[in-house]
Design an enzyme around this catalytic site. Structure first.
Site, PDB file in Angstrom:
ATOM      1  N   ASP A 122      66.646  20.806 104.538  1.00  0.00           N
ATOM      2  CA  ASP A 122      67.641  19.952 105.184  1.00  0.00           C
ATOM      3  C   ASP A 122      67.618  18.598 104.502  1.00  0.00           C
ATOM      4  O   ASP A 122      66.548  18.004 104.326  1.00  0.00           O
ATOM      5  CB  ASP A 122      67.355  19.791 106.678  1.00  0.00           C
ATOM      6  CG  ASP A 122      68.622  19.458 107.458  1.00  0.00           C
ATOM      7  OD1 ASP A 122      69.354  18.543 107.028  1.00  0.00           O
ATOM      8  OD2 ASP A 122      68.893  20.115 108.470  1.00  0.00           O
ATOM      9  N   GLY A 179      68.303  23.847 107.350  1.00  0.00           N
ATOM     10  CA  GLY A 179      67.320  24.362 108.302  1.00  0.00           C
ATOM     11  C   GLY A 179      67.761  24.183 109.749  1.00  0.00           C
ATOM     12  O   GLY A 179      67.933  23.060 110.202  1.00  0.00           O
ATOM     13  N   SER A 180      67.961  25.260 110.449  1.00  0.00           N
ATOM     14  CA  SER A 180      68.390  25.173 111.854  1.00  0.00           C
ATOM     15  C   SER A 180      67.829  26.303 112.704  1.00  0.00           C
ATOM     16  O   SER A 180      67.744  26.186 113.913  1.00  0.00           O
ATOM     17  CB  SER A 180      69.923  25.176 111.935  1.00  0.00           C
ATOM     18  OG  SER A 180      70.455  26.357 111.367  1.00  0.00           O
ATOM     19  N   CYS A 194      79.573  27.279 113.646  1.00  0.00           N
ATOM     20  CA  CYS A 194      79.900  27.180 115.072  1.00  0.00           C
ATOM     21  C   CYS A 194      81.332  26.681 115.214  1.00  0.00           C
ATOM     22  O   CYS A 194      81.637  25.820 116.033  1.00  0.00           O
ATOM     23  CB  CYS A 194      78.913  26.269 115.807  1.00  0.00           C
ATOM     24  SG  CYS A 194      78.706  24.641 115.059  1.00  0.00           S
TER      25      CYS A 194
END
Length: 831
Positions: A219, A191-192, A337
């Site tokens: 998460d 979860g982000s 990322c």
């Protein structure tokens, strides 16, 4: 249920220095470079690499940016990351905030700065409807620069209230490629991006209505889960479930696996679903994080080009689990990322090889056309033990359990003919292998053999690099699931019909279902291509089953320690249980008709509001329930399904806090023991017919300013009469608009503003925080100045807005009337 994760999610976790240490030659850089994940290297090798430039080496071998761009690339990385934020599209004040930015802050900041900073604030051109904004200043500059103080205070207040979300610009990109609709079931794991996904499914809803879809945010880290729960409270949503599972082991909830007559049970229970799968899945997987160097400069000390190798397997497992939970016709976004192709293109390529024609890598180049992105790579090398490897055949035999064939562009297990069929096991003579002279392919990337150039359409992936649009770095791939996975055949040619033994446990990573397609899906997730000779430590065949018993034991030990601590000796503590999950608050459908009927009668809740059967609690003792949560129809069905399959989901948070136990502190009895929470009021307001007041602007502002007002100090005579007739306890005060008729339930519009109050013996007390009051007062002032809303004036004229309307000090009476909750926020009705 203490979290064992050590990820930094709170302010106290950022105490270590985060200075930008990009320059070479510092001791920290030298030691970090010397480490490079190669602790077995000798001192001589360490000395030769003291001035190693890991980023430059990475780029030279991988071609992430062209050599002529290198200086611009590095110069951009050395600069602090500009602050960015997103306006909450479901907020009542969304348009007001956007207008304030365009008409106020853009112009004022332009007048303060010149040169490169002249355009200090601007909308992100690629984000829809001008809802995301980019500042030329970093967070540190916003805090320290005096001329930016007013803008900084605006950002802090708006973020705290929930009107904006401060987030890195590139982190906003993945949800935009999911194409989420309000009726979709969405999985966000880990979860982000949950808040952004909730905004999307709530955007088109009318006041008081809920979308038919929902979001499951998962998460495993308890700290991050708690932070996520805190942040999503601002959304006032009943369409969210937060779970705690390893992403690669997210459990499947399939009725057919637990009940042979699943169709009969589904019909009997009135469920529209018999398994939990998703229309959209977002896998923003853990990564080495070199794309966040501008945001987290301490990564310069720790990062090295070999870090991605250790994450490749986990990323692949999470992605494959996400695909197995995806519905046919659904879309999944895989993102990191990181700029490392081993974590990006290599994972995507292996997914496509395993899934075959069932899965397509979408070309989304026509979506978000103003977003500057670069195509994915089709060739790259792998770094290991100080060497750049062009092919799997260059990998020493003793390193093959760690350096996998799936990390290379072709994904093929190429071995020398002199070697055996590829059964490289750790038991082989490692010392002989270590002494072996390895001659890797050190040719430039442009001269890599065509056999090691991927034939898959990896150019459809997208890589965002910092210097293209002054941001961080990100990688994104978008998948579409065309069909169930094909049937996997065993060596004897028979179709797989039985689940693997590891799938018999409900929490197993391979737990899919007992039907043929789902079994095939499980086998595809586990198996590599036929004839794969490597011992693939990263294949899903080796997915470890979660050690639930160990987790339960550790949780029990933590609770036992807490109970036996000196301060808790003699106190009885009841261990909560959620199905098989020990030490976790249960999720129980609240069926106390007496309490529910008393709530409905006290507030006059219209029968059209589906309250019965849609409320849950987190306490086994229903006589001691403090909070009652409201759940949407979609969440209710998932919870009922979860109960039928043995509570496979470990639920940390569910639903919307609608009612909270509240009594008068001085002992005065109230007809209803529960007050409406701030979070629940936007959903409930269109259905309330009792305990509701319409206040003109003057009285409404005085309530916000002074928090407590006596009845005889109210300006509007009609309001005084109505307030005196209310029952003791919770009530709702709505800002009266021009020509609004006092009929209930009220017609809720996008401009309707309401707050929760407490009707005391002779006064009204506001149950909101100071920050909420401040923000709402500013909004009202702006509306009055711009004439954006017609607000009713009081019948008896007005009084000076800066004077206290109370004749006496009300503080003591307020304390006696009700025990206020500092955590409450303003009830702002949202679209």
């Amino acid at each position: 249920m203490g979290g064992r994760g050590r990820s930094r999610t709170q302010r106290k976790h950022f105490k270590q220095s985060r200075d930008n240490v990009w320059k070479n030659g510092s001791k920290s850089d030298a030691s970090s470079a010397a480490a490079d994940g190669e602790n077995n290297s000798g001192d001589a090798e360490r000395k030769t690499r003291e001035n190693w430039e890991p980023l430059k080496t990475q780029n030279a071998e991988q071609g992430i940016v062209a050599p002529e761009e290198w200086d611009d690339f590095m110069e951009c990385l050395r600069k602090p990351l500009p602050a960015a934020f997103r306006i909450n599209s479901s907020s009542q004040f969304c348009l007001d905030i956007r207008s304030q930015l365009e008409d106020d802050f853009v112009k004022s900041l332009q007048s303060e700065f010149t040169g490169d900073e002249a355009e200090a604030l601007r909308p992100l051109p690629w984000y829809p409807e001008t809802l995301a904004w980019h500042s030329e200043f970093s967070r540190k500059q916003l805090r320290k620069t005096q001329t930016l103080e007013r803008f900084h205070e605006f950002l802090k207040l708006a973020h705290e209230i929930g009107n904006i979300t401060r987030q890195e610009a590139v982190s906003m990109v993945p949800p935009l490629f999911l194409d989420v609709h309000p009726n979709h079931f969405v999985l966000d794991t880990p979860g982000s991006k949950t808040f952004q996904l909730l905004e999307i499914i709530h955007r088109a809803n009318e006041p008081g209505s809920l979308p038919t879809g929902m979001v499951v945010a998962n998460d495993v880290d308890i700290q991050r889960s708690n932070l996520l729960i805190h942040q999503t409270k601002r959304m006032c949503t009943a369409n969210l479930i937060v779970t705690n599972h390893e992403a690669q082991d997210f459990p499947g909830c399939r009725l057919s696996k637990f009940h042979h007559n699943s169709s009969d049970i589904q019909s009997e229970k009135g469920l529209s679903i018999n398994q939990l799968d998703f229309d959209r899945v977002l896998c923003d997987v853990p990564c080495s994080g070199d794309g966040t160097l501008r945001k987290a400069p301490d990564i310069w000390r720790k990062w090295n080009v070999g870090m991605g190798n250790g994450l490749h397997c986990l990323q692949l497992k999470i992605a494959m689990r996400g695909i197995s939970l995806l519905k046919v016709g659904g879309r999944m976004v895989y993102s990191t990322c990181s700029m490392n192709p081993v974590e990006n293109e290599a994972v995507v390529a292996e997914i496509l090889r395993r899934c075959g024609d069932s899965l397509e890598l979408l070309d989304v180049s026509n979506e978000l056309p103003l977003l500057v992105r670069r195509p994915g790579l089709k060739k790259w090398k792998v770094r290991d033990k100080g060497l750049w490897l062009s092919s799997y055949k260059d990998v020493p035999k003793y390193r093959r359990p760690s350096v996998l064939s799936s990390m290379f562009p072709s994904g093929r297990n190429i071995v020398d003919s002199s070697e055996d069929s590829g059964d490289h096991v750790v038991a082989e003579a490692k010392e002989d292998d270590k002494n072996e002279i390895v001659q890797p392919n050190t040719a430039p990337l442009s001269e890599v053999n065509d056999d090691e150039i991927s034939s898959l359409p990896l150019e459809r992936c997208m890589r965002i690099v910092p210097h293209d649009q002054n941001c961080g770095a990100f990688f994104i791939a978008v998948f579409h699931k065309h069909s169930p996975f094909p049937v996997v055949q065993e060596k004897n040619g028979e179709n797989v019909q039985l689940l693997h033994k590891s799938e018999e446990s409900a929490e197993g990573a391979g737990e899919i279902a007992s039907n043929l397609n789902d079994v095939s899906e499980a086998k595809l997730c586990e198996a590599t291509s036929v004839g794969n000779a490597e011992t693939d430590a990263g294949s899903l065949a080796d997915v470890p089953s979660p050690k639930l018993e160990e987790e339960v034991a550790e949780d029990q030990q933590d609770l036992d320690k807490e109970e036996t601590s000196p301060k808790n000796v003699g106190k009885k503590r009841k261990l909560q249980t959620q199905g098989k999950w020990k030490g976790v608050d249960p999720v129980i459908l609240f069926k106390d008709e007496t309490v529910i009927n008393s709530i409905k009668a006290f507030y006059g809740i219209d029968d059209s509001f589906p309250l019965n059967g849609h409320v849950v609690t987190r306490n086994n003792d229903t006589d001691s329930v403090k909070r009652i949560y409201y759940i949407s129809k979609s969440v209710k069905e998932v919870l009922e399904l979860n109960l039928l399959v043995g509570q496979q989901l470990k639920i940390a948070s569910v639903g919307l806090k609608m009612f909270e136990r509240q009594t008068s502190k001085d002992g005065n009895a109230t007809e209803c023991r529960y007050r409406i929470s701030s979070e629940g009021l936007p959903v409930l307001l269109p259905y309330i017919t009792k305990q509701i007041l319409l206040a003109p602007i003057v009285d409404f502002k005085h309530l916000l300013q002074y928090k407590s007002i006596k009845f005889d100090a109210l300006v509007d005579a009609e309001l005084v009469e109505a307030a005196s007739k209310l029952e003791l306890g919770c009530c709702v005060v709505v800002l009266k608009e021009a020509d609004q008729v006092s009929s209930f339930p009220i017609q809720v519009k996008s401009s309707t503003i309401a707050i929760g109050c407490w009707r005391g013996r002779s006064n009204l007390n506001v149950m909101v925080t100071g920050l909420d009051c401040k923000d709402l007062l500013e909004r009202l002032e702006k509306r009055m100045e711009t004439g954006n809303a017609e607000i009713a004036e009081p019948q008896n004229g007005g009084v000076n807005g800066d004077s206290n309307p109370n004749d006496t000090d009300m503080k003591e009476e307020s304390k006696n009337d009700v025990d206020m909750k500092d955590e409450e926020t303003v009830n702002m009705v949202e679209l």
